[in-house]
Design a protein around this motif. Structure first.
Motif, PDB file in Angstrom:
ATOM      1  N   PHE A   1      -9.396  29.468  56.870  1.00 44.92           N
ATOM      2  CA  PHE A   1      -8.665  28.347  57.773  1.00 44.92           C
ATOM      3  C   PHE A   1      -9.357  29.144  59.171  1.00 44.92           C
ATOM      4  O   PHE A   1     -10.026  29.369  59.892  1.00 44.92           O
ATOM      5  N   ASN A   2      -8.173  28.774  60.122  1.00 45.47           N
ATOM      6  CA  ASN A   2      -8.449  29.157  61.702  1.00 45.47           C
ATOM      7  C   ASN A   2      -7.678  30.387  62.340  1.00 45.47           C
ATOM      8  O   ASN A   2      -6.555  30.375  62.428  1.00 45.47           O
ATOM      9  N   PRO A   3      -8.313  31.813  62.059  1.00 44.25           N
ATOM     10  CA  PRO A   3      -7.703  32.703  62.459  1.00 44.25           C
ATOM     11  C   PRO A   3      -7.417  32.730  63.931  1.00 44.25           C
ATOM     12  O   PRO A   3      -8.574  32.284  64.933  1.00 44.25           O
TER      13      PRO A   3
ATOM     14  N   SER B   1       0.399  21.536  64.750  1.00 50.31           N
ATOM     15  CA  SER B   1      -0.673  20.417  65.453  1.00 50.31           C
ATOM     16  C   SER B   1      -1.273  20.791  66.737  1.00 50.31           C
ATOM     17  O   SER B   1      -0.645  22.151  67.261  1.00 50.31           O
ATOM     18  N   VAL B   2      -2.023  20.654  67.836  1.00 48.12           N
ATOM     19  CA  VAL B   2      -2.766  21.239  69.023  1.00 48.12           C
ATOM     20  C   VAL B   2      -1.337  21.897  69.463  1.00 48.12           C
ATOM     21  O   VAL B   2      -1.438  22.647  70.475  1.00 48.12           O
ATOM     22  N   LEU B   3      -1.681  20.265  69.946  1.00 49.01           N
ATOM     23  CA  LEU B   3       0.194  20.700  71.375  1.00 49.01           C
ATOM     24  C   LEU B   3       0.844  21.819  70.715  1.00 49.01           C
ATOM     25  O   LEU B   3       2.465  22.146  71.377  1.00 49.01           O
ATOM     26  N   GLU B   4       2.192  21.527  69.145  1.00 46.97           N
ATOM     27  CA  GLU B   4       2.442  22.524  68.539  1.00 46.97           C
ATOM     28  C   GLU B   4       2.276  23.926  68.970  1.00 46.97           C
ATOM     29  O   GLU B   4       2.440  25.122  69.727  1.00 46.97           O
ATOM     30  N   VAL B   5       0.581  24.506  68.884  1.00 50.21           N
ATOM     31  CA  VAL B   5       0.095  25.358  69.367  1.00 50.21           C
ATOM     32  C   VAL B   5       0.287  25.671  70.585  1.00 50.21           C
ATOM     33  O   VAL B   5       0.734  27.266  70.852  1.00 50.21           O
ATOM     34  N   LEU B   6      -0.267  24.878  71.681  1.00 50.47           N
ATOM     35  CA  LEU B   6       0.098  25.307  72.864  1.00 50.47           C
ATOM     36  C   LEU B   6       1.401  25.496  73.583  1.00 50.47           C
ATOM     37  O   LEU B   6       1.740  26.112  73.967  1.00 50.47           O
TER      38      LEU B   6
ATOM     39  N   PHE C   1      -6.371  19.122  58.189  1.00 45.97           N
ATOM     40  CA  PHE C   1      -6.186  20.498  57.253  1.00 45.97           C
ATOM     41  C   PHE C   1      -6.018  21.335  57.218  1.00 45.97           C
ATOM     42  O   PHE C   1      -5.649  21.837  58.191  1.00 45.97           O
ATOM     43  N   TRP C   2      -5.265  21.448  55.805  1.00 46.94           N
ATOM     44  CA  TRP C   2      -4.582  22.863  55.590  1.00 46.94           C
ATOM     45  C   TRP C   2      -5.390  23.314  53.867  1.00 46.94           C
ATOM     46  O   TRP C   2      -5.251  22.543  53.725  1.00 46.94           O
ATOM     47  N   ALA C   3      -4.559  24.856  53.885  1.00 46.36           N
ATOM     48  CA  ALA C   3      -5.214  25.197  52.946  1.00 46.36           C
ATOM     49  C   ALA C   3      -3.525  25.270  51.572  1.00 46.36           C
ATOM     50  O   ALA C   3      -2.774  24.735  51.992  1.00 46.36           O
ATOM     51  N   ASP C   4      -4.028  24.789  50.260  1.00 47.89           N
ATOM     52  CA  ASP C   4      -3.590  24.983  49.461  1.00 47.89           C
ATOM     53  C   ASP C   4      -3.991  27.123  48.557  1.00 47.89           C
ATOM     54  O   ASP C   4      -4.953  26.889  48.291  1.00 47.89           O
ATOM     55  N   ALA C   5      -3.163  27.432  49.583  1.00 46.08           N
ATOM     56  CA  ALA C   5      -3.593  29.388  49.220  1.00 46.08           C
ATOM     57  C   ALA C   5      -2.562  29.915  47.706  1.00 46.08           C
ATOM     58  O   ALA C   5      -2.607  30.677  48.108  1.00 46.08           O
ATOM     59  N   THR C   6      -2.334  28.718  46.941  1.00 49.71           N
ATOM     60  CA  THR C   6      -0.858  29.436  46.104  1.00 49.71           C
ATOM     61  C   THR C   6      -2.134  30.514  45.123  1.00 49.71           C
ATOM     62  O   THR C   6      -1.887  31.337  43.974  1.00 49.71           O
ATOM     63  N   SER C   7      -3.536  30.261  44.973  1.00 44.31           N
ATOM     64  CA  SER C   7      -4.135  30.818  43.381  1.00 44.31           C
ATOM     65  C   SER C   7      -4.305  32.848  44.740  1.00 44.31           C
ATOM     66  O   SER C   7      -3.994  33.711  43.762  1.00 44.31           O
TER      67      SER C   7
ATOM     68  N   ARG D   1      -4.236  21.735  62.038  1.00 38.43           N
ATOM     69  CA  ARG D   1      -4.930  22.551  61.621  1.00 38.43           C
ATOM     70  C   ARG D   1      -4.067  23.422  61.173  1.00 38.43           C
ATOM     71  O   ARG D   1      -2.946  23.861  61.202  1.00 38.43           O
ATOM     72  N   ASP D   2      -4.810  24.687  59.903  1.00 40.04           N
ATOM     73  CA  ASP D   2      -4.483  25.583  59.715  1.00 40.04           C
ATOM     74  C   ASP D   2      -4.715  27.090  60.116  1.00 40.04           C
ATOM     75  O   ASP D   2      -5.263  27.300  59.837  1.00 40.04           O
ATOM     76  N   TYR D   3      -3.615  27.320  60.779  1.00 38.46           N
ATOM     77  CA  TYR D   3      -3.794  28.783  61.562  1.00 38.46           C
ATOM     78  C   TYR D   3      -3.254  29.928  60.809  1.00 38.46           C
ATOM     79  O   TYR D   3      -2.126  30.298  59.557  1.00 38.46           O
TER      80      TYR D   3
END
Length: 337
Positions: A177-179, A267-272, A298-304, A230-232
């Motif tokens: 996702f967003n590294p 969110s963009v503002l949360e990251v800011l 969008f974000w991941a389901d990373a359970t796998s 976004r999923d960071y």
């Protein structure tokens, strides 16, 4: 094992080289340095106490790739190398299809000739396109909506077809996702050439005085604060995910797909705001119109990845911003400083 890392001087590649060395592997790096610096590997060597052997090679030069495999007894490959700017891919699609697809085809042809059939491929969440509900799950039908994403999708198809046709191949397709962030030492990090395409490096350049203000594209989305979610994922967590995938497929032939993400949106503002906390002062920004092609969330389901690899993210957005700021503050001009 001796691991070949393509694109190993880049942002994610260099952090993965360090993780591999810390896990006891020997590393060989191929990179054409079109969007990166060999200085990253010198600093990785400082941190690990080990030197990765470097070859300034472009994957579209099959004879040069052949030479690298002839010179080293490679056990497995982690494949990052490729052009990666979405906007540029829309303007110059042929450049992207040629570089990313031909380079990968050359790589796997040479691997096959040298009986090296274990590969971890750096794919992307962009393969999920615009049509899928969130969170994204690996079994969803993919369909990227830009040439960059389609090169990732097509490479996934090529590798999946190869794995289906030849059971000797061990293939991991990692959709991430967003590294963001940087190694906590502040010695290696993201050094984009030109104007950054991604949020956090742009914020960092504003904070260090290289840019006037952050432009926030869209403040009227159907999200808690109106900005995109976004999923960071911290780049060190991401690097560890590559090592975990490499280890998992080492003795398991077949084709495996894993999302690497946190499983939640910011969110963009949360990251800011998190970055402002790290810096200790406000960062100027302006909310402007939406940008074409941006999805609201969008974000991941990373359970796998957790179930199969025992891998999950460990670092918060605050930690990502703290580490990214430490890197940027210590290296205001990136590696060129």
């Amino acid at each position: 094992m001796k691991i070949l890392v393509t694109g190993g001087t880049g942002y994610i590649g260099s952090h993965t080289v360090l993780s591999l060395q810390e896990a006891g592997h020997d590393v060989v790096v191929i990179d054409n340095l079109v969007n990166s610096s060999e200085e990253s590997l010198r600093r990785v060597a400082e941190l690990s106490g080990k030197t990765a052997e470097f070859h300034n090679v472009d994957l579209v030069d099959e004879a040069a790739v052949e030479g690298v495999f002839a010179a080293h007894a490679i056990d497995a490959v982690i494949h990052f190398a490729g052009l990666k700017a979405v906007g540029e891919s829309v303007r110059e699609p042929l450049k992207y299809y040629y570089n990313n697809l031909v380079g990968t085809l050359n790589l796997i042809r040479v691997m096959d000739r040298h009986d090296v059939r274990s590969i971890v491929f750096s794919s992307s969440a962009t393969v999920y396109g615009e049509h899928n509900p969130i969170p994204y799950v690996e079994k969803m039908e993919i369909g990227a909506n830009n040439p960059y994403g389609r090169t990732k999708e097509q490479i996934e198809d090529i590798l999946a077809d190869l794995g289906a046709a030849d059971s000797r191949w061990h293939i991991a397709l990692l959709r991430y996702f967003n590294p963001v962030g940087a190694h906590p030492s502040g010695r290696i990090g993201e050094d984009p050439q030109g104007i950054p395409n991604n949020l956090v490096p742009f914020i960092a350049q504003v904070a260090v005085g290289r840019r006037d203000k952050l432009m926030v594209f869209g403040g009227d989305y159907d999200t808690p604060d109106g900005t995109c979610l976004r999923d960071y994922i911290h780049v060190v967590d991401l690097a560890e995910g590559h090592v975990a995938a490499l280890n998992h497929v080492a003795d398991r032939p077949g084709v495996y797909r894993w999302n690497l993400g946190s499983g939640k949106g910011s969110s963009v503002l949360e990251v800011l705001r998190s970055f402002e906390k790290a810096v200790g002062q406000p960062i100027p920004y302006e909310v402007t119109g939406r940008r074409a092609g941006d999805l609201p969330a969008f974000w991941a389901d990373a359970t796998s990845a957790l179930a199969d690899l025992s891998w999950s993210t460990t670092k918060t957005v605050d930690q990502m911003c703290e580490d990214h700021w430490r890197w940027q503050k210590n290296n205001p001009l990136g590696y060129s400083a």
